[in-house]
Design a protein around this motif. Structure first.
Motif, PDB file in Angstrom:
ATOM      1  N   VAL A 163       0.812  -1.208   0.000  1.00  0.00           N
ATOM      2  CA  VAL A 163       0.000   0.000   0.000  1.00  0.00           C
ATOM      3  C   VAL A 163       0.855   1.272   0.000  1.00  0.00           C
ATOM      4  O   VAL A 163       0.430   2.306  -0.546  1.00  0.00           O
ATOM      5  N   GLY A 182       1.432   1.792  -3.366  1.00  0.00           N
ATOM      6  CA  GLY A 182       0.139   2.038  -3.988  1.00  0.00           C
ATOM      7  C   GLY A 182      -0.282   3.487  -3.893  1.00  0.00           C
ATOM      8  O   GLY A 182      -0.971   4.012  -4.772  1.00  0.00           O
ATOM      9  N   ASN A 203      -4.147   2.090  -4.266  1.00  0.00           N
ATOM     10  CA  ASN A 203      -4.631   0.760  -3.914  1.00  0.00           C
ATOM     11  C   ASN A 203      -3.623   0.074  -3.001  1.00  0.00           C
ATOM     12  O   ASN A 203      -2.527   0.592  -2.773  1.00  0.00           O
ATOM     13  N   SER A 204      -3.984  -1.080  -2.500  1.00  0.00           N
ATOM     14  CA  SER A 204      -3.125  -1.808  -1.558  1.00  0.00           C
ATOM     15  C   SER A 204      -2.135  -2.724  -2.245  1.00  0.00           C
ATOM     16  O   SER A 204      -1.352  -3.408  -1.569  1.00  0.00           O
ATOM     17  N   LYS A 205      -2.165  -2.780  -3.559  1.00  0.00           N
ATOM     18  CA  LYS A 205      -1.274  -3.642  -4.343  1.00  0.00           C
ATOM     19  C   LYS A 205      -1.285  -5.067  -3.796  1.00  0.00           C
ATOM     20  O   LYS A 205      -2.334  -5.681  -3.705  1.00  0.00           O
ATOM     21  N   ASN A 218      -6.229  -5.530   2.760  1.00  0.00           N
ATOM     22  CA  ASN A 218      -6.768  -4.536   1.846  1.00  0.00           C
ATOM     23  C   ASN A 218      -7.082  -3.272   2.647  1.00  0.00           C
ATOM     24  O   ASN A 218      -8.117  -3.186   3.306  1.00  0.00           O
ATOM     25  N   GLU A 265      -9.937   3.161   2.281  1.00  0.00           N
ATOM     26  CA  GLU A 265      -9.647   4.557   1.925  1.00  0.00           C
ATOM     27  C   GLU A 265      -9.385   5.377   3.178  1.00  0.00           C
ATOM     28  O   GLU A 265      -8.513   6.261   3.178  1.00  0.00           O
ATOM     29  N   GLN A 282      -5.828   4.690   4.231  1.00  0.00           N
ATOM     30  CA  GLN A 282      -4.902   5.354   3.319  1.00  0.00           C
ATOM     31  C   GLN A 282      -4.897   6.863   3.565  1.00  0.00           C
ATOM     32  O   GLN A 282      -3.848   7.510   3.518  1.00  0.00           O
TER      33      GLN A 282
END
Length: 379
Positions: free
Chosen positions: A261, A264, A355-357, A362, A365, A368
């Motif tokens: 992430v 990401g 995104n979390s790659k 996961n 938002e 993040q």
């Protein structure tokens, strides 16, 4: 996951003074050769020592001043297509990525954007010119990765890769003497990029025993090097050599297991702001470790405990908090201080695309956003 692909150079020279291998390599197989480098390299001692022997072997030189845009790559291709048959890249990650992109696009008929991940409509073929990569920083690991990062901050605002296994440079020359005299901020920010590659690959959902042992080897080298990168004695020489190893192993690790992430988010932020990529990763790493300390994913907890026990035997502090404290306490410069500002519009733009790659979790938002707001001043 039961299988993995090891991406590596066909030939690697490692250690102090290994730059001396460059001239015999070129002389032993004479080809029209284009040099990509930074302006600082041409003003340094290494170029002064090489110039008389290297200059006659070169068809031309291109100076890379920042992360290459598709338009710059296309201009280089137009200037040199068919005139050169080998590329030498001496510099940091931006220089190496620019050279890799040129080597690839010189063998493809369409504009760079047509092949670029995220926005392109045409797959690369794998055709590329032979490339010798000589990193002068220890962080990106671009000398061993299969991707060339391309950045357009003006028109379509994208940071993405040209990617194929054939794009791994044929030869890597890893000479820690090229790191001498690098400013502390660059040493630290590049190094924390290497750490992030290793750390995210270690925690990747695509990881297995092989990839994690590779990453762990790099993390051991990082721990040895991190406190002493700017020293001018033997301990400093040893540290820079260890960090160059950590960087190479980080590139190999991310090629096998992918990233998480932090990248990401960092990749999207790099599409709109001229921040040093390693610094972005470092600023995001610290709040990510805060999230990690409270994360209940069982596999992630097990991996973190095993990692910290390997690096810091007998630890009693929770693993993520121990890592945070150790990184800060031993940094040669406080890269996390004086954060730049981001607008709410920029944050929203990044979050819509991040995104979390390959992270085991996961990240939402909201999580993040927490990372960004902890790392930057949001106005």
């Amino acid at each position: 996951m039961n299988t993995s692909l090891m991406i590596a150079n066909r030939q690697t020279f490692f250690g102090p003074g290994s730059l001396r291998e460059l001239l015999p390599l070129l002389q032993g197989n004479p080809l029209p050769t284009l040099l990509f480098c930074g302006q600082s390299f041409l003003q340094g001692e290494a170029w002064q020592a090489l110039e008389s022997g290297l200059a006659p072997l070169l068809t031309g030189t291109e100076i890379v001043r920042h992360e290459a845009s598709p338009q710059e790559i296309d201009a280089w291709v137009e200037r040199w297509r068919g005139k050169v048959h080998r590329v030498v890249a001496i510099g940091g990650g931006s220089v190496l990525d620019a050279a890799k992109a040129f080597a690839t696009m010189s063998q493809h008929p369409l504009a760079t954007l047509r092949y670029l991940e995220k926005v392109g409509d045409t797959p690369v073929t794998g055709e590329t010119l032979p490339l010798i990569a000589v990193p002068t920083t220890a962080g990106t690991g671009s000398e061993v990765t299969q991707n060339a990062v391309v950045t357009d901050k003006k028109d379509i605002r994208v940071k993405a890769s040209l990617r194929h296994a054939n794009f791994v440079p044929d030869v890597a020359i890893l000479d820690p003497e090229l790191l001498k005299g690098t400013p502390d901020s660059i040493l630290a920010c590049c190094a924390i990029d290497a750490f992030t590659h290793l750390f995210e690959a270690y925690l990747s959902s695509k990881g297995n025993l092989f990839t994690r042992q590779t990453a762990l080897s790099g993390l051991r080298a990082f721990v040895h090097a991190w406190p002493n990168l700017n020293r001018t004695d033997q301990a400093g020489d040893d540290a820079r050599e260890q960090m160059l190893l950590a960087s190479w192993l980080g590139g190999a690790s991310l090629s096998m297991a992918g990233l998480g992430v932090i990248h990401g988010i960092a990749g999207e932020l790099g599409a709109i702001r001229d921040f040093h990529h390693g610094e972005v990763c470092g600023r995001l790493l610290l709040p990510f470790l805060t999230l990690l300390a409270d994360e209940e994913n069982a596999q992630q907890q097990t991996l973190m405990s095993a990692l910290v026990e390997e690096l810091f035997p007998g630890f009693t502090v929770p693993p993520a908090r121990l890592l945070t404290a150790w990184l800060k306490d031993n940094a040669i410069t406080p890269f996390w201080e004086a954060p730049p500002s981001l607008s709410e519009e920029e944050v929203s733009w990044v979050l819509a695309r991040a995104n979390s790659k390959n992270a085991l979790v996961n990240y939402s938002e909201a999580q993040q956003r927490f990372m960004i707001e902890e790392a930057y001043r949001v106005a």
